[in-house]
Write a protein that holds these residues in place. Structure first.
Motif, PDB file in Angstrom:
ATOM      1  N   LEU A  62     -24.532  -3.906  32.971  1.00  0.00           N
ATOM      2  CA  LEU A  62     -25.640  -3.867  33.918  1.00  0.00           C
ATOM      3  C   LEU A  62     -26.456  -5.153  33.845  1.00  0.00           C
ATOM      4  CD1 LEU A  62     -24.814  -0.806  33.438  1.00  0.00           C
ATOM      5  CD2 LEU A  62     -27.133  -0.267  34.191  1.00  0.00           C
ATOM      6  N   ASN A  63     -26.630  -5.655  32.626  1.00  0.00           N
ATOM      7  CA  ASN A  63     -27.222  -6.989  32.415  1.00  0.00           C
ATOM      8  C   ASN A  63     -26.762  -7.471  31.047  1.00  0.00           C
ATOM      9  OD1 ASN A  63     -29.044  -6.064  30.373  1.00  0.00           O
ATOM     10  ND2 ASN A  63     -30.518  -5.453  31.951  1.00  0.00           N
ATOM     11  N   ASN A  64     -27.288  -8.573  30.558  1.00  0.00           N
ATOM     12  CA  ASN A  64     -26.823  -9.148  29.301  1.00  0.00           C
ATOM     13  C   ASN A  64     -27.127  -8.283  28.086  1.00  0.00           C
ATOM     14  OD1 ASN A  64     -25.734 -11.419  30.499  1.00  0.00           O
ATOM     15  ND2 ASN A  64     -27.662 -12.574  30.402  1.00  0.00           N
ATOM     16  N   TYR A  65     -27.985  -7.302  28.246  1.00  0.00           N
ATOM     17  CA  TYR A  65     -28.391  -6.473  27.108  1.00  0.00           C
ATOM     18  C   TYR A  65     -28.007  -4.996  27.268  1.00  0.00           C
ATOM     19  CZ  TYR A  65     -31.245 -10.546  25.971  1.00  0.00           C
ATOM     20  OH  TYR A  65     -31.662 -11.811  25.671  1.00  0.00           O
ATOM     21  N   VAL A  66     -27.588  -4.603  28.450  1.00  0.00           N
ATOM     22  CA  VAL A  66     -27.339  -3.181  28.724  1.00  0.00           C
ATOM     23  C   VAL A  66     -25.940  -2.973  29.306  1.00  0.00           C
ATOM     24  CG1 VAL A  66     -28.119  -1.140  29.980  1.00  0.00           C
ATOM     25  CG2 VAL A  66     -29.792  -2.810  29.154  1.00  0.00           C
ATOM     26  N   ASP A  67     -25.156  -2.163  28.614  1.00  0.00           N
ATOM     27  CA  ASP A  67     -23.832  -1.749  29.090  1.00  0.00           C
ATOM     28  C   ASP A  67     -23.847  -0.235  29.329  1.00  0.00           C
ATOM     29  OD1 ASP A  67     -22.957  -4.308  28.807  1.00  0.00           O
ATOM     30  OD2 ASP A  67     -21.972  -3.964  26.867  1.00  0.00           O
ATOM     31  N   GLY A  68     -22.893   0.237  30.089  1.00  0.00           N
ATOM     32  CA  GLY A  68     -22.788   1.665  30.340  1.00  0.00           C
ATOM     33  C   GLY A  68     -21.340   2.092  30.466  1.00  0.00           C
ATOM     34  N   LEU A  69     -21.118   3.388  30.375  1.00  0.00           N
ATOM     35  CA  LEU A  69     -19.762   3.935  30.494  1.00  0.00           C
ATOM     36  C   LEU A  69     -19.618   4.712  31.790  1.00  0.00           C
ATOM     37  CD1 LEU A  69     -16.942   4.705  29.417  1.00  0.00           C
ATOM     38  CD2 LEU A  69     -18.016   6.672  28.304  1.00  0.00           C
TER      39      LEU A  69
END
Length: 288
Positions: A62-69
């Motif tokens: 989602l951004n450089n600090y936030v990922d999602g599944l």
């Protein structure tokens, strides 16, 4: 150390990737991370980039600090394995997805593509779907209580047991996998569309000729017919005339004490009292 899973694979001997979650991060870095996670909330629709694809689902940035599944069950029909996911999606591809679960302390975020597609489909439901019309979909779930159908545009609907089949034995045993299974392409009839509940009620059996209409043409009220007792219940005696046609002798039509003389699988001659093709019901009484 604490770790955060950043990549997952169902393949044997293929490593799982971790990132170190270091509690000793500077206050400045912690604030940056917190600020980036605070940007998101449950129900939010976002653009995300595909980082990796596994048999389990798709990891997205989602951004450089936030990922999602994006779990495979949240990708349209959900009927995917790693091969078919990689055929449809590519690393670096941008997708519009909905956040359906966010746990900021654990740094976990769950995404759904299906939810976005479904919302778009409901916006166009009146132009794309009509009551009484027949459409083609794919079976995503089969149970004794319900069958779920998914349509290509993101719409889905349910078939309740009474609308699955005319077959008496399958209805009684609720063994619907004899005729329908997950992954099957099927034609279904729209019975009702309820926008407030975002639900569509469907019928599988009404895409086929109604055998009770043919029965009514071939048989008349007060005429006699022979059948086989298929079930004895509190409400009365069910009599089967073919694989798809069954009638009921209501208990009020049976003399007190006579119920014991009737046995399952025995033949019986009945008088037809009424025929209701629209509700698939035939009213009977014993012929005396």
């Amino acid at each position: 150390y604490k770790f955060i899973i950043t990549n997952w694979s169902d393949e044997i001997n293929k490593p799982v990737k971790f990132s170190i979650y270091d509690e000793s991060l500077s206050t400045f870095n912690k604030e940056i991370i917190k600020k980036n996670w605070d940007m998101y909330y449950e129900g939010m629709i976002v653009n995300a980039e595909i980082k990796s694809i596994t048999g389990y689902g798709i990891f997205m940035k989602l951004n450089n600090y936030v990922d999602g599944l994006l779990h495979k069950n949240q990708i349209d029909s959900g009927l995917y394995d790693e091969k078919t996911l990689k055929e449809k999606f590519k690393k670096g591809q941008q997708l519009k997805v909905k956040i359906i679960d966010i746990q900021k302390e654990e740094k976990f975020l769950s995404l759904s593509l299906r939810a976005v597609m479904n919302e778009n489909a409901w916006k166009n439901v009146n132009s794309n779907y009509k009551k009484g019309e027949i459409y083609e979909g794919i079976v995503t779930k089969v149970s004794k209580k319900i069958i779920w159908i998914y349509f290509e545009d993101g719409m889905n609907g349910s078939i309740h047991p009474q609308e699955i089949t005319y077959n008496c034995k399958i209805r009684r045993n609720k063994d619907y996998t004899k005729i329908i299974n997950v992954g099957d392409d099927v034609k279904v009839k729209v019975l009702d569309i309820v926008p407030d509940k975002k639900h569509m009620y469907l019928s599988l059996k009404q895409t086929k000729p109604n055998p009770y209409l043919e029965f009514k043409k071939a048989n008349h009220i007060n005429s006699q017919i022979e059948g086989k007792i298929s079930k004895i219940a509190y409400i009365g005696i069910f009599v089967q005339f073919s694989d798809e046609i069954e009638g009921l002798i209501h208990k009020s039509e049976i003399s007190v004490g006579d119920i014991e003389k009737y046995k399952t699988d025995k033949k019986i001659t009945c008088t037809i009292l009424n025929i209701h093709p629209e509700s698939n019901k035939i009213e009977l009484k014993p012929y005396e």
